[in-house]
Design a protein around this motif. Structure first.
Motif, PDB file in Angstrom:
ATOM      1  N   ILE A   2       0.861  -1.179   0.000  1.00  0.00           N
ATOM      2  CA  ILE A   2       0.000   0.000   0.000  1.00  0.00           C
ATOM      3  C   ILE A   2       0.907   1.241   0.000  1.00  0.00           C
ATOM      4  O   ILE A   2       2.048   1.170   0.452  1.00  0.00           O
ATOM      5  CB  ILE A   2      -0.990  -0.003   1.184  1.00  0.00           C
ATOM      6  CG1 ILE A   2      -0.254   0.014   2.534  1.00  0.00           C
ATOM      7  CG2 ILE A   2      -1.911  -1.201   1.123  1.00  0.00           C
ATOM      8  CD1 ILE A   2      -1.198   0.181   3.716  1.00  0.00           C
ATOM      9  N   PRO A   3       0.409   2.359  -0.536  1.00  0.00           N
ATOM     10  CA  PRO A   3       1.252   3.573  -0.585  1.00  0.00           C
ATOM     11  C   PRO A   3       1.410   4.184   0.806  1.00  0.00           C
ATOM     12  O   PRO A   3       0.611   5.024   1.221  1.00  0.00           O
ATOM     13  CB  PRO A   3       0.482   4.493  -1.539  1.00  0.00           C
ATOM     14  CG  PRO A   3      -0.906   3.986  -1.564  1.00  0.00           C
ATOM     15  CD  PRO A   3      -0.923   2.570  -1.084  1.00  0.00           C
ATOM     16  N   ILE A   4       2.433   3.759   1.525  1.00  0.00           N
ATOM     17  CA  ILE A   4       2.512   4.155   2.938  1.00  0.00           C
ATOM     18  C   ILE A   4       3.034   5.579   3.139  1.00  0.00           C
ATOM     19  O   ILE A   4       2.954   6.105   4.234  1.00  0.00           O
ATOM     20  CB  ILE A   4       3.333   3.155   3.778  1.00  0.00           C
ATOM     21  CG1 ILE A   4       4.817   3.173   3.420  1.00  0.00           C
ATOM     22  CG2 ILE A   4       2.761   1.767   3.685  1.00  0.00           C
ATOM     23  CD1 ILE A   4       5.661   2.492   4.477  1.00  0.00           C
ATOM     24  N   ASP A   5       3.551   6.190   2.063  1.00  0.00           N
ATOM     25  CA  ASP A   5       4.041   7.563   2.232  1.00  0.00           C
ATOM     26  C   ASP A   5       2.928   8.504   2.693  1.00  0.00           C
ATOM     27  O   ASP A   5       3.188   9.530   3.322  1.00  0.00           O
ATOM     28  CB  ASP A   5       4.635   8.089   0.917  1.00  0.00           C
ATOM     29  CG  ASP A   5       6.015   7.488   0.656  1.00  0.00           C
ATOM     30  OD1 ASP A   5       6.500   6.725   1.518  1.00  0.00           O
ATOM     31  OD2 ASP A   5       6.588   7.756  -0.403  1.00  0.00           O
ATOM     32  N   ASP A   6       1.694   8.160   2.340  1.00  0.00           N
ATOM     33  CA  ASP A   6       0.564   9.028   2.701  1.00  0.00           C
ATOM     34  C   ASP A   6      -0.066   8.642   4.039  1.00  0.00           C
ATOM     35  O   ASP A   6      -1.125   9.144   4.394  1.00  0.00           O
ATOM     36  CB  ASP A   6      -0.520   8.964   1.608  1.00  0.00           C
ATOM     37  CG  ASP A   6       0.026   9.425   0.264  1.00  0.00           C
ATOM     38  OD1 ASP A   6       0.941  10.275   0.272  1.00  0.00           O
ATOM     39  OD2 ASP A   6      -0.443   8.917  -0.774  1.00  0.00           O
ATOM     40  N   ASP A 138      -6.205  -1.593   5.585  1.00  0.00           N
ATOM     41  CA  ASP A 138      -5.375  -0.498   5.047  1.00  0.00           C
ATOM     42  C   ASP A 138      -4.312  -0.026   6.026  1.00  0.00           C
ATOM     43  O   ASP A 138      -4.031   1.190   6.105  1.00  0.00           O
ATOM     44  CB  ASP A 138      -6.246   0.701   4.647  1.00  0.00           C
ATOM     45  CG  ASP A 138      -6.870   0.504   3.285  1.00  0.00           C
ATOM     46  OD1 ASP A 138      -6.275  -0.225   2.463  1.00  0.00           O
ATOM     47  OD2 ASP A 138      -7.966   1.054   3.065  1.00  0.00           O
ATOM     48  N   LEU A 139      -3.751  -0.927   6.776  1.00  0.00           N
ATOM     49  CA  LEU A 139      -2.723  -0.536   7.751  1.00  0.00           C
ATOM     50  C   LEU A 139      -1.349  -0.994   7.264  1.00  0.00           C
ATOM     51  O   LEU A 139      -1.163  -2.166   6.910  1.00  0.00           O
ATOM     52  CB  LEU A 139      -2.988  -1.199   9.116  1.00  0.00           C
ATOM     53  CG  LEU A 139      -4.268  -0.805   9.837  1.00  0.00           C
ATOM     54  CD1 LEU A 139      -4.360  -1.550  11.171  1.00  0.00           C
ATOM     55  CD2 LEU A 139      -4.341   0.693  10.059  1.00  0.00           C
ATOM     56  N   PRO A 140      -0.355  -0.104   7.258  1.00  0.00           N
ATOM     57  CA  PRO A 140       1.003  -0.521   6.918  1.00  0.00           C
ATOM     58  C   PRO A 140       1.535  -1.542   7.923  1.00  0.00           C
ATOM     59  O   PRO A 140       1.168  -1.514   9.099  1.00  0.00           O
ATOM     60  CB  PRO A 140       1.819   0.778   7.024  1.00  0.00           C
ATOM     61  CG  PRO A 140       0.833   1.884   7.003  1.00  0.00           C
ATOM     62  CD  PRO A 140      -0.453   1.333   7.543  1.00  0.00           C
ATOM     63  N   VAL A 141       2.416  -2.407   7.429  1.00  0.00           N
ATOM     64  CA  VAL A 141       2.986  -3.475   8.260  1.00  0.00           C
ATOM     65  C   VAL A 141       4.497  -3.286   8.366  1.00  0.00           C
ATOM     66  O   VAL A 141       5.199  -3.196   7.358  1.00  0.00           O
ATOM     67  CB  VAL A 141       2.727  -4.852   7.614  1.00  0.00           C
ATOM     68  CG1 VAL A 141       3.298  -5.962   8.496  1.00  0.00           C
ATOM     69  CG2 VAL A 141       1.244  -5.063   7.369  1.00  0.00           C
ATOM     70  N   VAL A 142       4.972  -3.231   9.596  1.00  0.00           N
ATOM     71  CA  VAL A 142       6.416  -3.158   9.847  1.00  0.00           C
ATOM     72  C   VAL A 142       6.868  -4.516  10.376  1.00  0.00           C
ATOM     73  O   VAL A 142       6.318  -5.007  11.367  1.00  0.00           O
ATOM     74  CB  VAL A 142       6.742  -2.071  10.894  1.00  0.00           C
ATOM     75  CG1 VAL A 142       8.251  -2.006  11.145  1.00  0.00           C
ATOM     76  CG2 VAL A 142       6.208  -0.708  10.448  1.00  0.00           C
ATOM     77  N   ALA A 168      11.480  -9.568   4.487  1.00  0.00           N
ATOM     78  CA  ALA A 168      10.378  -8.618   4.674  1.00  0.00           C
ATOM     79  C   ALA A 168       9.691  -8.318   3.342  1.00  0.00           C
ATOM     80  O   ALA A 168       8.461  -8.269   3.254  1.00  0.00           O
ATOM     81  CB  ALA A 168      10.899  -7.338   5.322  1.00  0.00           C
ATOM     82  N   LEU A 169      10.497  -8.137   2.290  1.00  0.00           N
ATOM     83  CA  LEU A 169       9.907  -7.904   0.958  1.00  0.00           C
ATOM     84  C   LEU A 169       9.131  -9.133   0.497  1.00  0.00           C
ATOM     85  O   LEU A 169       7.980  -9.032   0.048  1.00  0.00           O
ATOM     86  CB  LEU A 169      11.023  -7.574  -0.051  1.00  0.00           C
ATOM     87  CG  LEU A 169      10.594  -7.550  -1.523  1.00  0.00           C
ATOM     88  CD1 LEU A 169       9.641  -6.391  -1.810  1.00  0.00           C
ATOM     89  CD2 LEU A 169      11.819  -7.470  -2.449  1.00  0.00           C
ATOM     90  N   GLU A 170       9.755 -10.284   0.606  1.00  0.00           N
ATOM     91  CA  GLU A 170       9.140 -11.516   0.096  1.00  0.00           C
ATOM     92  C   GLU A 170       7.811 -11.810   0.788  1.00  0.00           C
ATOM     93  O   GLU A 170       6.878 -12.324   0.175  1.00  0.00           O
ATOM     94  CB  GLU A 170      10.091 -12.714   0.299  1.00  0.00           C
ATOM     95  CG  GLU A 170      11.436 -12.594  -0.415  1.00  0.00           C
ATOM     96  CD  GLU A 170      11.380 -12.919  -1.903  1.00  0.00           C
ATOM     97  OE1 GLU A 170      10.357 -13.476  -2.356  1.00  0.00           O
ATOM     98  OE2 GLU A 170      12.360 -12.611  -2.610  1.00  0.00           O
ATOM     99  N   LEU A 171       7.726 -11.471   2.074  1.00  0.00           N
ATOM    100  CA  LEU A 171       6.544 -11.845   2.858  1.00  0.00           C
ATOM    101  C   LEU A 171       5.499 -10.730   2.919  1.00  0.00           C
ATOM    102  O   LEU A 171       4.447 -10.902   3.520  1.00  0.00           O
ATOM    103  CB  LEU A 171       6.963 -12.274   4.272  1.00  0.00           C
ATOM    104  CG  LEU A 171       7.877 -13.517   4.284  1.00  0.00           C
ATOM    105  CD1 LEU A 171       8.354 -13.816   5.704  1.00  0.00           C
ATOM    106  CD2 LEU A 171       7.161 -14.733   3.705  1.00  0.00           C
ATOM    107  N   GLY A 172       5.809  -9.572   2.305  1.00  0.00           N
ATOM    108  CA  GLY A 172       4.780  -8.541   2.167  1.00  0.00           C
ATOM    109  C   GLY A 172       4.787  -7.449   3.213  1.00  0.00           C
ATOM    110  O   GLY A 172       3.759  -6.791   3.425  1.00  0.00           O
ATOM    111  N   ALA A 173       5.922  -7.227   3.861  1.00  0.00           N
ATOM    112  CA  ALA A 173       5.995  -6.102   4.810  1.00  0.00           C
ATOM    113  C   ALA A 173       6.230  -4.804   4.046  1.00  0.00           C
ATOM    114  O   ALA A 173       6.908  -4.788   3.016  1.00  0.00           O
ATOM    115  CB  ALA A 173       7.119  -6.333   5.815  1.00  0.00           C
ATOM    116  N   ASP A 174       5.698  -3.711   4.561  1.00  0.00           N
ATOM    117  CA  ASP A 174       5.944  -2.397   3.955  1.00  0.00           C
ATOM    118  C   ASP A 174       7.255  -1.812   4.433  1.00  0.00           C
ATOM    119  O   ASP A 174       7.903  -1.051   3.721  1.00  0.00           O
ATOM    120  CB  ASP A 174       4.792  -1.445   4.315  1.00  0.00           C
ATOM    121  CG  ASP A 174       3.465  -1.995   3.837  1.00  0.00           C
ATOM    122  OD1 ASP A 174       3.273  -2.068   2.611  1.00  0.00           O
ATOM    123  OD2 ASP A 174       2.641  -2.389   4.681  1.00  0.00           O
ATOM    124  N   VAL A 175       7.618  -2.146   5.660  1.00  0.00           N
ATOM    125  CA  VAL A 175       8.859  -1.650   6.252  1.00  0.00           C
ATOM    126  C   VAL A 175       9.591  -2.820   6.899  1.00  0.00           C
ATOM    127  O   VAL A 175       8.972  -3.636   7.595  1.00  0.00           O
ATOM    128  CB  VAL A 175       8.572  -0.566   7.323  1.00  0.00           C
ATOM    129  CG1 VAL A 175       9.855  -0.095   7.988  1.00  0.00           C
ATOM    130  CG2 VAL A 175       7.820   0.618   6.714  1.00  0.00           C
TER     131      VAL A 175
END
Ligand code: FBP
Length: 267
Positions: A2-6, A138-142, A168-175
């Motif tokens: 998701i676009p977490i910058d916003d 719609d919540l970012p995941v760290v 983290a990338l492979e499993l779908g984390a945003d951060v």
């Protein structure tokens, strides 16, 4: 992704998470020697600093303290965590669901995965459930991506940290929140390995202002997006001073010397 910058987790595309889950992870020993640091309100107060994009706490602190700060602080609910009393292979309990985190006001969630542990399979499956529920809300995941456990000799070796970032990338984390791998070059590799997942450094035990800010500067220069820090902020007598300096290094991309000069001038 998701676009977490916003989202409230970011400011100008960067991240500064103030972590305060140590009472669970390490126990009261982390609060010794600094009167008042065991009081969650002190760290919630620090999190009102404009540099802090979110505070990371477990469910109990969120329920008890966040309502008093909800206008001034963004909540990252740490969904899992375990105590230092646990002596087994690295593992962690899921203490809160994503739905409940959203209900009590979280604007992002955090989850630890100990890659390499004997319990990696179940932790990753638990992460899957949390990540998909976070997407639905719609919540970012760290991801606290901390390879450790049987067979892992050095959990901050550059190759291990790059693998942690990639997991983290492979499993779908945003951060991806990873330990500092020791150099700017190693962090650059971790950042490349993480692709579109933002990489932030985990603070570590308390060091001098200059040493700590220098490692943060390396992370930013390496393309990392910031920091998730606990002890290097709230174990200081004046958390505001180091947050003033961190604001300069992370968001203004200042040198360490300029950042310290700025922070001193704010006193
Ligand atoms: P610090 O900046 O104090 O290192 O905190 C970051 C953090 O990930 C905390 O969220 C967590 O409580 C702690 O480190 C866990 O550290 P470890 O598992 O390495 O002892």
């Amino acid at each position: 992704m998701i676009p977490i910058d916003d989202t409230p987790l970011c400011r100008d595309g960067k991240v500064l998470i103030l972590a305060y889950d140590h009472g669970l992870e390490h126990g009261p020993v982390d609060f010794e020697g600094l009167d008042g640091s065991e009081d969650p309100a002190r760290t919630f107060e620090a999190a009102t600093h404009p540099a802090v994009t979110s505070i990371a706490v477990q469910k109990g602190l969120a329920e008890a303290y966040y309502p008093s700060y909800e206008d001034d602080v963004n909540l990252l609910l740490k969904l899992n965590g375990t105590s230092n009393l646990w002596m087994g292979e690295p593992d962690t309990a899921v203490n809160c669901t994503v739905d409940y985190a959203a209900e009590i006001g979280a604007s992002s969630v955090g989850f630890t995965v100990y890659g390499g542990s004997n319990h990696e399979i179940e932790m990753v499956e638990e992460f899957r459930d949390a990540q998909e529920a976070a997407r639905a809300n719609d919540l970012p995941v760290v991801m606290w991506s901390y390879p450790r456990g049987q067979g892992l000799k050095n959990d901050t070796a550059p190759s291990t940290i790059s693998y942690a970032a990639r997991l983290a990338l492979e499993l779908g984390a945003d951060v991806a929140k990873v330990k500092y791998p020791g150099s700017k070059a190693a962090m650059e590799h971790a950042v490349r390995s993480a692709g579109k997942t933002k990489v932030v450094m985990s603070g570590g035990s308390k060091t001098s202002d200059r040493d700590f800010l220098s490692s943060v500067k390396d992370v930013i220069d390496a393309g990392g997006k910031g920091l998730a820090v606990g002890r290097n902020v709230w174990q200081r007598e004046d958390p505001t001073h180091i947050l003033d300096a961190l604001e300069q290094v992370i968001f203004e991309e200042s040198s360490v010397a300029d950042a310290l000069e700025y922070a001193d001038a704010q006193q």
